[in-house]
Write an enzyme that holds these catalytic residues in place. Sequence first.
Site: not given
Length: 645
Positions: A103, A107, A141-142, A148, A150, A153, A300, A309
Amino acid sequence: MRIGVDYYPEHWDKSLWRADADLMKETGVKVVRMSEFAWCRLEPQEGVFDFTWLDEIIEIFEERGIDIVLCTPTNCPPLWFYEKYPDAVQTERDGRKTATGIRGHRCLNSPEFLNYSDRIVDKMTKRYAAHKSVIAWQIDNELEANFCFCETCVGKYRSWLKDKYGTLERLNKAYGNDVWSGEYSSWEQIKPPYGHYPQAWLNPSFMLDFNRYASDGMIAYVDRQAEIIRKNCPGVEITTNVWFCENMPNFYKSFSNLDFVSYDNYPTTRIPDNAEECYSHAFHLDLMRGVKRQSFWIMEQLSGGLGCWAPMARTTTPGMIQGYSLQAFAHGADTVVHFRWRTAVSGAEMHWHGLIDHSNVPGRRFAEFAKLCKTAETLQAVQNTELKSDIAILYSPENEYAFKIQPQTNGMYYLEQIMLLHSAFTKYGLNVDIIGQHEDISDYKIVVAPEMYVTESGVAERLYSFTEQGGTVVLTNRSGVKNEYNTCIMEQLPTVYRKLIGAYVEEYNPIGYDSGMLRFADGSTFRCRQWCDVMAVETAEPVACYDSDFYKGKAAITKNRYGAGTAYYIGTVGEKSLYYKLIKEILLEKEIPFVDGLPDNVEITTRTGEDMTVRFIFNNTDKEQSIQLEGKAISLLPFEMKIER
Ligand code: GAL
């Protein structure tokens, strides 16, 4: 005060939905947050939308009077999207594409991603605009200020630099590119920091701009979504949830076009042994309150043992679910949403524990959560109160970036001294605001300005006039070191602050992991570490001098009268007791009432309203502690709250 839960209807068989919602209602859950990862359920095929399941669950909650925060699902584009546009996946430093199936890997500059993102946000917000139960929107989200690499970018980065500097001459001059033949003669030569060589080899000016650019890019994406949401759902509040991640965006800019701050709060489940670590929870909450200088949400909140993690950690000890949520209220939150209703049975996060375990049998943690919901209801009177403070600590995302880019010495990092100073005020039972460097400070009595490393325009001037008018400023080592381009200012340190502190740094010693000693005039001695600024006083007087090394006897901490106020300078990093001593002296001098002798790891915060003052007393230990407070009070909590082992 509201308690909520994060809920993932798309993870559960529909047969569970009603039972879940009934139990939420019965428990006292007031708000649910949903849908931040559900894009592929909402648009299962390109251009084919299915909102029916979301309609259904929204209706279930509406029937039960539970409010809803909907999230735009843009964190996880569906796999059909990546199949069609493989370039829209982020490119890593080494040129490889990030894996799909995870997730947060899109980009944010990809034109295709932006088109599809706009479309789903538009469709979704239009569909739910009329629902009164949808009280807020969470963007993505967060979001992180991800890098990036690419081609799109790279182009964006060059245009960001062109907008900022206009010409290569100005850019080369700002960065001091004459070092190592670094002068650009064409914009195409400018490349993001590819490769895995140590970051410290790169020009720190270039790196600071790269961090700023990444943060600005993320914020542009937030603002782009906010514009669509506002157009379709006028009057509905908008937020995004943040945390202290590796690539932090500039929080102040991130929220400038949003209505409230929300923070993901996962304090440790192991009760820390030392006060600094304990008070760090309070620090993060105070920092979040300061972002918009208003109440905030926890979107959260820790509920069970963490895992996935990293190997699984201790579970939440009895008392923690309530304690940490009430601590958030104590520091200015007015809604706390627990992550998550039930632990996932599949996917990467199946060991990140929610309120209910995999078995779906509500257990000890849930029972405590249910108590918390009831407690929150009894705290309604607190809703209209606010935290007022005489003390502000200045925080700067720019400094945080710059310290990460160039660690100053072994063991030293930007937040440490800030947190030590924050702990000292917390130890004295005081509210502390942590605010951005560009905020108005005129209403405070004490402004702590630690490690003002990168000199941002207007900040020093504000500190001078604040002091001149009677305020007390506390500055520390590594101040005035850099200009806004992250190159060194060619003046005696602390350069722009020299007059204010009435002293200058003769030389410095980055002692890293070694330690030294310093001595106050009353003979008390303290350990100092990491850094020693050897001070030469001009109009200032020494408050403490070094008691070790070749600079023994030279000033380490100084105090200067400036106008009607006072400026302190701490030229080193001390042990925590040093801050307790110094801050106590300053509080006495400023005649700010404080609680003396509060046991370690106990916090008191005060929320004041028109006709009431509420004190939260939080014991962040597993031991009973007692304190004596003056005056009469009634307890708002219906039961005794203890952490039991
Ligand atoms: C947060 C994230 C959630 C979930 C949680 C637990 O950082 O927003 O989606 O992943 O951590 O890992």
